[in-house]
Design an enzyme around this catalytic site. Structure first.
Site, short mmCIF file in Angstrom:
data_model
loop_
_atom_site.label_atom_id
_atom_site.label_comp_id
_atom_site.label_asym_id
_atom_site.label_seq_id
_atom_site.Cartn_x
_atom_site.Cartn_y
_atom_site.Cartn_z
N ARG A 1 0.82 -1.24 0.00
CA ARG A 1 0.00 0.00 0.00
C ARG A 1 0.84 1.27 0.00
O ARG A 1 0.39 2.34 0.41
CB ARG A 1 -0.99 0.03 1.17
CG ARG A 1 -1.96 -1.11 1.13
CD ARG A 1 -3.17 -0.85 2.00
NE ARG A 1 -4.10 -1.95 1.88
CZ ARG A 1 -4.01 -3.06 2.59
NH1 ARG A 1 -3.05 -3.20 3.48
NH2 ARG A 1 -4.87 -4.03 2.40
N LYS B 1 3.42 11.30 -11.03
CA LYS B 1 2.64 10.41 -11.91
C LYS B 1 3.45 9.14 -12.14
O LYS B 1 4.59 9.21 -12.63
CB LYS B 1 2.39 11.08 -13.27
CG LYS B 1 1.22 12.03 -13.29
CD LYS B 1 0.90 12.39 -14.73
CE LYS B 1 -0.15 13.44 -14.81
NZ LYS B 1 -0.42 13.85 -16.21
N GLU C 1 10.42 18.83 -24.41
CA GLU C 1 9.73 19.17 -23.16
C GLU C 1 10.17 20.55 -22.67
O GLU C 1 9.37 21.30 -22.11
CB GLU C 1 10.00 18.12 -22.07
CG GLU C 1 9.49 16.71 -22.39
CD GLU C 1 7.96 16.54 -22.26
OE1 GLU C 1 7.27 17.51 -21.92
OE2 GLU C 1 7.48 15.42 -22.52
N LYS D 1 7.43 23.19 -13.29
CA LYS D 1 6.63 22.00 -13.00
C LYS D 1 6.27 21.95 -11.51
O LYS D 1 5.13 21.64 -11.15
CB LYS D 1 7.33 20.72 -13.45
CG LYS D 1 6.46 19.49 -13.20
CD LYS D 1 6.55 18.42 -14.23
CE LYS D 1 5.54 17.31 -13.98
NZ LYS D 1 5.74 16.14 -14.80
N GLU E 1 -4.25 17.04 -11.25
CA GLU E 1 -4.60 17.45 -12.61
C GLU E 1 -6.09 17.68 -12.82
O GLU E 1 -6.71 17.11 -13.70
CB GLU E 1 -4.07 16.41 -13.62
CG GLU E 1 -3.93 16.99 -15.02
CD GLU E 1 -3.20 16.07 -15.97
OE1 GLU E 1 -2.11 15.60 -15.63
OE2 GLU E 1 -3.73 15.85 -17.07
N ARG F 1 -2.71 21.87 -14.14
CA ARG F 1 -1.70 20.86 -14.49
C ARG F 1 -1.90 20.35 -15.92
O ARG F 1 -0.95 19.90 -16.55
CB ARG F 1 -1.72 19.71 -13.47
CG ARG F 1 -0.54 18.76 -13.68
CD ARG F 1 -0.32 17.80 -12.52
NE ARG F 1 0.76 16.87 -12.86
CZ ARG F 1 1.32 16.03 -12.02
NH1 ARG F 1 0.95 15.98 -10.77
NH2 ARG F 1 2.29 15.22 -12.43
N ASN G 1 0.26 19.31 -20.61
CA ASN G 1 0.01 18.38 -21.72
C ASN G 1 0.06 19.09 -23.07
O ASN G 1 -0.38 18.53 -24.07
CB ASN G 1 -1.35 17.68 -21.54
CG ASN G 1 -1.38 16.82 -20.30
OD1 ASN G 1 -0.34 16.33 -19.86
ND2 ASN G 1 -2.54 16.65 -19.70
N HIS H 1 0.61 17.26 -26.32
CA HIS H 1 0.44 15.82 -26.08
C HIS H 1 -0.82 15.25 -26.72
O HIS H 1 -0.91 14.04 -26.89
CB HIS H 1 0.44 15.53 -24.57
CG HIS H 1 1.80 15.65 -23.95
ND1 HIS H 1 2.55 16.82 -24.00
CD2 HIS H 1 2.58 14.76 -23.27
CE1 HIS H 1 3.69 16.64 -23.36
NE2 HIS H 1 3.75 15.40 -22.92
N HIS I 1 0.29 12.09 -28.51
CA HIS I 1 -0.07 10.73 -28.09
C HIS I 1 -0.71 9.95 -29.23
O HIS I 1 -0.46 8.75 -29.40
CB HIS I 1 -1.03 10.77 -26.90
CG HIS I 1 -0.32 10.98 -25.59
ND1 HIS I 1 -0.94 11.43 -24.46
CD2 HIS I 1 0.99 10.79 -25.24
CE1 HIS I 1 -0.07 11.52 -23.47
NE2 HIS I 1 1.11 11.14 -23.92
N1 LIG Z 1 5.49 10.32 -15.12
C1 LIG Z 1 5.44 11.36 -15.89
O1 LIG Z 1 5.04 12.47 -15.47
C2 LIG Z 1 5.93 11.27 -17.31
C3 LIG Z 1 6.10 12.43 -18.10
C4 LIG Z 1 6.62 12.30 -19.38
C5 LIG Z 1 6.96 11.04 -19.87
N2 LIG Z 1 6.76 9.94 -19.09
C6 LIG Z 1 7.14 8.59 -19.57
O2 LIG Z 1 8.54 8.57 -19.70
C7 LIG Z 1 8.90 7.57 -20.67
C8 LIG Z 1 9.95 8.13 -21.60
O3 LIG Z 1 11.05 8.44 -20.81
P1 LIG Z 1 12.50 8.73 -21.43
O4 LIG Z 1 12.34 9.66 -22.57
O5 LIG Z 1 13.36 9.10 -20.30
O6 LIG Z 1 12.88 7.36 -22.10
P2 LIG Z 1 13.52 6.00 -21.55
O7 LIG Z 1 13.32 5.84 -20.11
O8 LIG Z 1 12.98 4.95 -22.46
O9 LIG Z 1 15.06 6.21 -21.86
C9 LIG Z 1 15.48 6.39 -23.19
C10 LIG Z 1 16.70 5.53 -23.50
O10 LIG Z 1 17.86 6.14 -22.92
C11 LIG Z 1 18.60 5.18 -22.17
N3 LIG Z 1 19.27 5.92 -21.12
C12 LIG Z 1 18.71 6.46 -20.01
N4 LIG Z 1 19.61 7.22 -19.38
C13 LIG Z 1 20.77 7.12 -20.06
C14 LIG Z 1 22.06 7.71 -19.92
N5 LIG Z 1 22.31 8.59 -18.95
N6 LIG Z 1 23.01 7.38 -20.82
C15 LIG Z 1 22.74 6.52 -21.85
N7 LIG Z 1 21.54 5.98 -22.07
C16 LIG Z 1 20.56 6.28 -21.18
C17 LIG Z 1 17.57 4.19 -21.72
O11 LIG Z 1 18.17 2.98 -21.41
C18 LIG Z 1 16.65 4.12 -22.94
O12 LIG Z 1 17.19 3.26 -23.90
C19 LIG Z 1 7.62 7.18 -21.37
O13 LIG Z 1 7.21 5.93 -20.90
C20 LIG Z 1 6.62 8.25 -20.93
O14 LIG Z 1 5.30 7.77 -20.85
C21 LIG Z 1 6.27 10.03 -17.82
#
Ligand SMILES: NC(=O)c1ccc[n+]([C@@H]2O[C@H](COP(=O)([O-])OP(=O)(O)OC[C@H]3O[C@@H](n4cnc5c(N)ncnc54)[C@H](O)[C@@H]3O)[C@@H](O)[C@H]2O)c1
Length: 381
Positions: free
Chosen positions: A139, A161, A203, A245, A255, A259, A263, A266, A270
């Protein structure tokens, strides 16, 4: 001292005194975002100061672990924590309920209890998964974000999130669960592939359009040669995004209003990701096209002017991000996808549209024919 980003981690100057600290004010769930250069070795001390429990699990990816795992593990152990490690694959396909069960198995094997915690070391995929595991195990246990992609450092590690994908839709299963700390080391970006760096730039452009013309100026000065940006400028840019943020999340944690402005880009973004099976675009590339569509829709309904659209387009292009819809996708299909996503969630399509750089508004009143016209005009000829 100003150090370029593309430099080996070992060459990073130790600058623990130069930390930028941003509060996220959420009453009893408040926490800090700490941003600095070469600070992975300080994470253990930070966790100890927060009185986190003795057992900590580093959840990370097979790519990130060999690059940054040891400094984090050593730092935690030196501060007296009993550390276990869970390695995950690195792609969007890993963000499933199945992977979540693997994390739970590891937590149980290591005899974790409600006082134990998780350290998410990686990009948004790892952060969302590890955060959701922390939100739901027994939990809810505490967790710390150590983001290693630009996108995660400016966006996904902040705001609580967390979640996983369902075969029918992205991020469909999740929870709001705030971290206890976000520990951001910009040195980790030195190994990030160029394309992932650009994905994070989208972003940053988003933040400047929704809230901060000065950030757009700062970004414009650095965007063409971002991989050789000075660390001071990088910390300044990331800090500005995090402050925006943090302020917005502080006003509207779950949200219900403001908030949603985060988006921006997006809605179409999306739909593009979904229609291309999450395999063609990075998240940032898709929202770059989405931001261009939103700006052009705003122009079409006379809510903004040509100058705004041109300024945004120039910045997106300079960042090496796409601005047009590929010929392989047609406008009718994209609008169909928008309506399908929203119908499934019982919602109307909600647009975040720009008035000018630094100001956006929310509306549900954009006629489908306006969207179709804009997408048609944006399609590669
Ligand atoms: N929670 C939220 O508020 C929120 C907001 C935006 C996006 N997201 C989510 O985030 C995800 C995308 O995240 P991302 O863009 O970070 O992609 P990711 O986590 O897939 O990372 C991208 C690639 O970079 C590699 N990598 C990470 N750090 C590295 C480093 N320092 N050096 C070399 N390689 C590295 C990873 O292994 C991966 O192959 C999606 O699933 C999306 O839905 C969440």
């Amino acid at each position: 001292m100003s150090l370029p980003l593309r430099q080996s981690v070992a060459q990073c100057a130790r600058r623990l005194l130069d930390l930028s600290t941003i509060p996220v004010s959420l009453g009893t769930r408040s926490y800090h975002i700490v941003i600095g250069s070469d600070i992975l070795g300080g994470v253990g001390e930070a966790l100890r100061e927060l009185n986190l429990g003795p057992k900590q699990m580093i959840v990370t990816s097979r790519t990130v672990w060999p690059l940054y795992g040891k400094p984090v593990q050593n730092s935690l152990e030196a501060s007296g924590f009993d550390v276990s490690v869970t390695l995950l694959n690195d792609d969007e396909e890993t963000k499933t309920v199945q992977t979540l069960l693997t994390i739970f198995d590891k937590l149980l094997e290591s005899e974790f209890d409600r006082n134990s915690g998780i350290v998410a070391l990686g990009g948004g995929v790892v952060g969302d998964l590890a955060g959701f595991a922390a939100a739901t195990f027994m939990r809810g246990i505490r967790f710390v974000q150590v983001p290693t992609t630009l996108l995660a450092q400016v966006d996904s590690s902040i705001g609580g999130k967390t979640g996983v994908n369902h075969p029918k839709a992205k991020n469909l299963i999740g929870a709001f669960h705030q971290p206890s700390l976000v520990w951001t080391d910009v040195c980790t970006l030195s190994t990030l592939p160029e394309r992932e760096l650009r994905s994070g730039l989208a972003e940053i452009i988003k933040y400047s359009i929704i809230a901060d013309p000065t950030l757009l100026q700062l970004l414009s000065e650095n965007v063409r040669s971002f991989s050789s940006i000075s660390r001071d400028s990088l910390i300044a840019i990331i800090s500005r995004c995090c402050s925006i943020k943090a302020r917005i999340v502080g006003q509207d944690e779950d949200e219900r209003g403001v908030r949603s402005t985060l988006n921006y880009g997006h809605t179409i973004g999306h739909a593009l990701e979904s229609l291309t099976g999450y395999a063609h675009y990075t998240h940032g590339e898709a929202i770059a096209i989405g931001m261009m569509a939103a700006a052009r829709i705003s122009l079409e309904i006379d809510a903004t002017d040509h100058e705004m659209v041109q300024t945004q387009e120039n910045t997106i292009r300079s960042a090496g991000l796409p601005t047009i819809v590929p010929r392989s996708l047609n406008s009718v299909e994209i609008v169909g996808q928008l309506n399908k996503d929203k119908k499934r969630l019982g919602e109307r399509v909600r647009w975040v549209l720009p008035r000018k750089v630094g100001e956006v508004f929310l509306t549900e009143n954009v006629p489908s024919d306006v969207v179709l016209k804009v997408l048609h005009n944006m399609t590669d000829s």
